[in-house]
Design a protein around this motif. Structure first.
Motif, PDB file in Angstrom:
ATOM      1  N   ILE A   1      10.628   5.414 -13.847  1.00 50.00           N
ATOM      2  CA  ILE A   1       9.297   5.190 -14.418  1.00 50.00           C
ATOM      3  C   ILE A   1       8.621   4.278 -13.408  1.00 50.00           C
ATOM      4  N   LEU A   2       7.689   4.812 -12.656  1.00 46.86           N
ATOM      5  CA  LEU A   2       7.170   4.096 -11.491  1.00 46.86           C
ATOM      6  C   LEU A   2       5.714   3.678 -11.642  1.00 46.86           C
ATOM      7  N   ASN A   3       5.120   3.970 -12.771  1.00 46.69           N
ATOM      8  CA  ASN A   3       3.726   3.583 -12.954  1.00 46.69           C
ATOM      9  C   ASN A   3       3.563   2.817 -14.257  1.00 46.69           C
ATOM     10  N   GLY A   4       3.230   1.532 -14.122  1.00 48.97           N
ATOM     11  CA  GLY A   4       3.115   0.658 -15.288  1.00 48.97           C
ATOM     12  C   GLY A   4       1.994   1.091 -16.221  1.00 48.97           C
ATOM     13  N   THR A   5       0.905   1.562 -15.632  1.00 48.46           N
ATOM     14  CA  THR A   5      -0.240   1.962 -16.458  1.00 48.46           C
ATOM     15  C   THR A   5       0.135   3.126 -17.373  1.00 48.46           C
ATOM     16  N   CYS A   6       0.771   4.141 -16.805  1.00 45.02           N
ATOM     17  CA  CYS A   6       1.158   5.303 -17.622  1.00 45.02           C
ATOM     18  C   CYS A   6       2.161   4.905 -18.691  1.00 45.02           C
TER      19      CYS A   6
ATOM     20  N   HIS B   1       3.237   8.824  -4.800  1.00 46.92           N
ATOM     21  CA  HIS B   1       3.273   8.005  -3.583  1.00 46.92           C
ATOM     22  C   HIS B   1       4.557   7.175  -3.546  1.00 46.92           C
ATOM     23  N   LYS B   2       4.868   6.571  -4.684  1.00 48.47           N
ATOM     24  CA  LYS B   2       6.061   5.708  -4.742  1.00 48.47           C
ATOM     25  C   LYS B   2       7.330   6.544  -4.595  1.00 48.47           C
ATOM     26  N   LEU B   3       7.341   7.705  -5.237  1.00 49.33           N
ATOM     27  CA  LEU B   3       8.526   8.574  -5.151  1.00 49.33           C
ATOM     28  C   LEU B   3       8.764   9.014  -3.702  1.00 49.33           C
TER      29      LEU B   3
ATOM     30  N   PHE C   1      -0.469  10.579  -9.307  1.00 51.35           N
ATOM     31  CA  PHE C   1      -0.491  10.436  -7.837  1.00 51.35           C
ATOM     32  C   PHE C   1       0.150   9.131  -7.375  1.00 51.35           C
ATOM     33  N   ASP C   2      -0.105   8.066  -8.127  1.00 50.19           N
ATOM     34  CA  ASP C   2       0.504   6.777  -7.779  1.00 50.19           C
ATOM     35  C   ASP C   2       2.040   6.891  -7.848  1.00 50.19           C
ATOM     36  N   THR C   3       2.533   7.541  -8.892  1.00 51.36           N
ATOM     37  CA  THR C   3       3.981   7.759  -9.011  1.00 51.36           C
ATOM     38  C   THR C   3       4.482   8.595  -7.836  1.00 51.36           C
TER      39      THR C   3
ATOM     40  N   GLY D   1      -5.827  -5.206 -15.890  1.00 43.48           N
ATOM     41  CA  GLY D   1      -5.579  -5.244 -14.440  1.00 43.48           C
ATOM     42  C   GLY D   1      -4.376  -4.441 -13.993  1.00 43.48           C
ATOM     43  N   TYR D   2      -3.868  -3.538 -14.830  1.00 51.05           N
ATOM     44  CA  TYR D   2      -2.706  -2.728 -14.433  1.00 51.05           C
ATOM     45  C   TYR D   2      -3.140  -1.497 -13.647  1.00 51.05           C
ATOM     46  N   ALA D   3      -4.252  -0.916 -14.078  1.00 52.76           N
ATOM     47  CA  ALA D   3      -4.632   0.385 -13.533  1.00 52.76           C
ATOM     48  C   ALA D   3      -5.238   0.257 -12.135  1.00 52.76           C
ATOM     49  N   GLU D   4      -5.123   1.319 -11.359  1.00 54.33           N
ATOM     50  CA  GLU D   4      -5.774   1.390 -10.057  1.00 54.33           C
ATOM     51  C   GLU D   4      -7.288   1.457 -10.269  1.00 54.33           C
ATOM     52  N   ALA D   5      -8.056   1.187  -9.175  1.00 58.41           N
ATOM     53  CA  ALA D   5      -9.513   1.220  -9.266  1.00 58.41           C
ATOM     54  C   ALA D   5      -9.965   2.575  -9.827  1.00 58.41           C
TER      55      ALA D   5
ATOM     56  N   ARG E   1       8.863  -5.712 -14.206  1.00 60.38           N
ATOM     57  CA  ARG E   1       7.414  -5.467 -14.271  1.00 60.38           C
ATOM     58  C   ARG E   1       6.959  -4.714 -13.033  1.00 60.38           C
ATOM     59  N   GLY E   2       6.339  -3.577 -13.265  1.00 58.24           N
ATOM     60  CA  GLY E   2       5.972  -2.711 -12.154  1.00 58.24           C
ATOM     61  C   GLY E   2       4.526  -2.834 -11.734  1.00 58.24           C
ATOM     62  N   ALA E   3       3.780  -3.683 -12.375  1.00 51.04           N
ATOM     63  CA  ALA E   3       2.368  -3.829 -12.025  1.00 51.04           C
ATOM     64  C   ALA E   3       1.919  -5.222 -12.434  1.00 51.04           C
ATOM     65  N   GLY E   4       0.738  -5.584 -11.970  1.00 50.72           N
ATOM     66  CA  GLY E   4       0.182  -6.890 -12.331  1.00 50.72           C
ATOM     67  C   GLY E   4       0.256  -7.864 -11.173  1.00 50.72           C
TER      68      GLY E   4
ATOM     69  N   PHE F   1      -5.590   8.049 -10.246  1.00 46.72           N
ATOM     70  CA  PHE F   1      -4.404   7.816  -9.429  1.00 46.72           C
ATOM     71  C   PHE F   1      -3.195   7.511 -10.294  1.00 46.72           C
ATOM     72  N   ASP F   2      -3.437   6.745 -11.364  1.00 49.64           N
ATOM     73  CA  ASP F   2      -2.346   6.407 -12.274  1.00 49.64           C
ATOM     74  C   ASP F   2      -2.030   7.587 -13.187  1.00 49.64           C
ATOM     75  N   VAL F   3      -3.024   7.964 -14.011  1.00 46.46           N
ATOM     76  CA  VAL F   3      -2.733   8.921 -15.086  1.00 46.46           C
ATOM     77  C   VAL F   3      -2.490  10.335 -14.563  1.00 46.46           C
TER      78      VAL F   3
ATOM     79  N   ASN G   1       0.819  -1.218   0.000  1.00 42.58           N
ATOM     80  CA  ASN G   1       0.000   0.000   0.000  1.00 42.58           C
ATOM     81  C   ASN G   1       0.856   1.274   0.000  1.00 42.58           C
ATOM     82  N   LYS G   2       1.123   1.763  -1.218  1.00 41.00           N
ATOM     83  CA  LYS G   2       1.988   2.963  -1.326  1.00 41.00           C
ATOM     84  C   LYS G   2       1.316   4.211  -0.786  1.00 41.00           C
ATOM     85  N   ALA G   3      -0.016   4.297  -0.946  1.00 42.98           N
ATOM     86  CA  ALA G   3      -0.716   5.497  -0.457  1.00 42.98           C
ATOM     87  C   ALA G   3      -0.611   5.572   1.063  1.00 42.98           C
TER      88      ALA G   3
HETATM   89  N1  HSE Z   1      -1.429   0.971 -10.941  1.00 43.83           N
HETATM   90  C1  HSE Z   1      -0.069   0.718 -10.610  1.00 43.83           C
HETATM   91  C2  HSE Z   1       0.750   0.844 -11.884  1.00 43.83           C
HETATM   92  C3  HSE Z   1       0.058  -0.661 -10.024  1.00 43.83           C
HETATM   93  O1  HSE Z   1       0.157   0.972 -12.952  1.00 43.83           O
HETATM   94  O2  HSE Z   1       1.956   0.839 -11.838  1.00 43.83           O
HETATM   95  C4  HSE Z   1       1.278  -0.836  -9.204  1.00 43.83           C
HETATM   96  O3  HSE Z   1       1.383   0.075  -8.173  1.00 43.83           O
END
Ligand code: HSE
Length: 434
Positions: A159-164, A206-208, A202-204, A189-193, A301-304, A197-199, A106-108
């Motif tokens: 590059i910390l977000n797989g979806t982007c 949180h990780k940063l 914000f997800d990046t 199944g890559y993107a957050e709900a 692989r950063g997601a999945g 958050f991804d695009v 849980n990065k958030a």
């Molecule tokens: N939604 C995130 C991503 C999943 O695309 O990288 C992993 O945190």
């Protein structure tokens, strides 16, 4: 063989079922590596009836994740629910208070409460592991905390977000729209709900924030990150960048300066021959500059489901082995308060896309303002060479600048917009010459 290490898993979505897959497939291997059997004893999720491809009847079911976190049958509480407050926070706090080790993706939660949770875990003498929270299957937390313990880190970016990265890659490779590719990423199944958050970056961020703390020994601070997402990136930008020898990536960047730490998340032009430009699709990459090791890059692989579950299970095995170390590499009480470097002092190159009105003096007017602001141009793409968006009244005018102070670019763009020679807003994207 010694007593089993008993896992309680809260959250049986993409990552949770991935953890069940690994425990099922690699039971024998995990027992050897951990020095004891690793078994799931309890689970908690929102929907008991959903088919997850696993028989859950052998596990105690808990509607309440907090009850699972405190259960006497659990040694390690695995939090895979997500969210920076609510049940996830309550359950992690309850587990720590009950003396359980915690593994979370849980990065958030960590970005907002990492310092306090680390203190609580260290005070209680339990582990709080979170390899899966940053860059999915890439062991970047372990690398920073352990492998690079002999280095002062100067800079970290990735590059910390797989979806982007998936979206930007597909847009470039298949000339598809942002919305079309986003829908595909969600299906896979890559993107957050919530895809914002991804695009939205914000997800990046949180990780940063988590990486910054590990890299520079500062308290986790996500509120001081300048965040810009990829929603506004057009196919046109991607094509222009390609024509000028760059790719567009969403980067999270943290650099330590004398005056504090600079943390930023934004779409970035990276030279086509730089290592991160090769990181495409759902892959993530993290580049760390250590004062003794030099630059190193981790990619994977950063997601999945399975890559992220791989990181969770690695954390579990660490706990079984008794690998004890401070949550953020140095004791949480010694983490320095975060001090932000002044953002306007950032210096770098910029991509500027203007729609120039088709009238005499337009180019000269833009050039005059840039000269006034002491901004030097590296290359220009004008009407006829850039693709698309050309009308009878306006023409694309694309500039790449040499290194320039952020405040000069901001000031120049403000003036250009008001000067009456361009239509719409100038589009500005940072360049990192890596
Ligand atoms: N939604 C995130 C991503 C999943 O695309 O990288 C992993 O945190």
């Amino acid at each position: 063989m010694t007593n089993a290490l008993r896992l309680g898993i809260a959250g049986l979505g993409t990552v949770g079922t991935g953890v069940l897959d690994i425990v099922k497939k690699h039971g024998g291997l995990l027992a050897q590596r951990a020095g004891c059997p690793v078994v799931v004893t309890g689970v908690s999720a929102r929907n008991k009836g959903r088919d997850r491809g696993h028989d859950l009847s052998a596990f105690a079911w808990h509607d309440d994740p907090v009850a699972l976190a405190k259960s006497a049958d659990v040694d390690v509480f695995i939090e895979l629910m997500g969210g920076d407050s609510g049940p996830a926070k309550a359950a992690v706090e309850a587990a720590i208070a009950a003396g359980k080790h915690v593994v979370t993706a849980n990065k958030a939660l960590l970005a907002h409460h990492g310092t306090a949770l680390a203190r609580a875990a260290e005070d209680k003498g339990v582990m709080l592991n979170f390899e899966a929270a940053v860059a999915g299957g890439i062991p970047v937390i372990k690398t920073l905390r352990e492998g690079l313990a002999g280095n002062g880190v100067r800079r970290i970016f990735g590059i910390l977000n797989g979806t982007c990265n998936y979206i930007l890659t597909k847009m470039a490779d298949e000339a598809r729209s942002f919305a079309d590719v986003l829908a595909e990423a969600q299906k896979l199944g890559y993107a957050e709900a919530d895809p914002t958050f991804d695009v939205g970056g914000f997800d990046t961020a949180h990780k940063l924030a988590i990486l910054t703390s590990l890299a520079f020994g500062t308290q986790v601070n996500v509120d001081k990150i300048a965040i810009e997402g990829i929603e506004a990136i057009t196919l046109e930008d991607i094509r222009n960048a390609a024509q000028l020898g760059y790719k567009i990536k969403l980067l999270g960047v943290a650099v330590e300066h004398e005056g504090g730490v600079e943390q930023r998340v934004h779409p970035t032009l990276v030279p086509k021959n730089s290592p991160v430009s090769e990181t495409d699709g759902v892959f993530n990459a993290v580049v760390i500059r250590g004062d003794f090791v030099g630059d190193l890059m981790l990619e994977g692989r950063g997601a999945g489901s399975h890559p992220t579950a791989s990181a969770v299970v690695g954390d579990v095995v660490d706990i079984a082995r008794g690998n004890r170390r401070p949550v953020f590499g140095i004791p949480a009480r010694d983490l320095k308060p975060f001090k932000q470097a002044p953002q306007k002092a950032h210096e770098g190159g910029y991509y500027v896309a203007l729609r120039l009105l088709d009238k005499p003096g337009a180019v000269a007017a833009v050039a005059r303002i840039l000269a006034d602001e002491r901004i030097s141009i590296e290359s220009i793409v004008q009407r006829g060479t850039a693709t698309g968006e050309q009308t009878r009244e306006t023409a694309p005018f694309i500039l790449i600048t040499h290194n320039t102070l952020e405040q000069s670019i901001r000031s120049a763009m403000g003036r250009i917009e008001k000067d009456g020679h361009v239509a719409g807003h100038p589009r500005v994207i940072r360049i990192e010459r890596l």
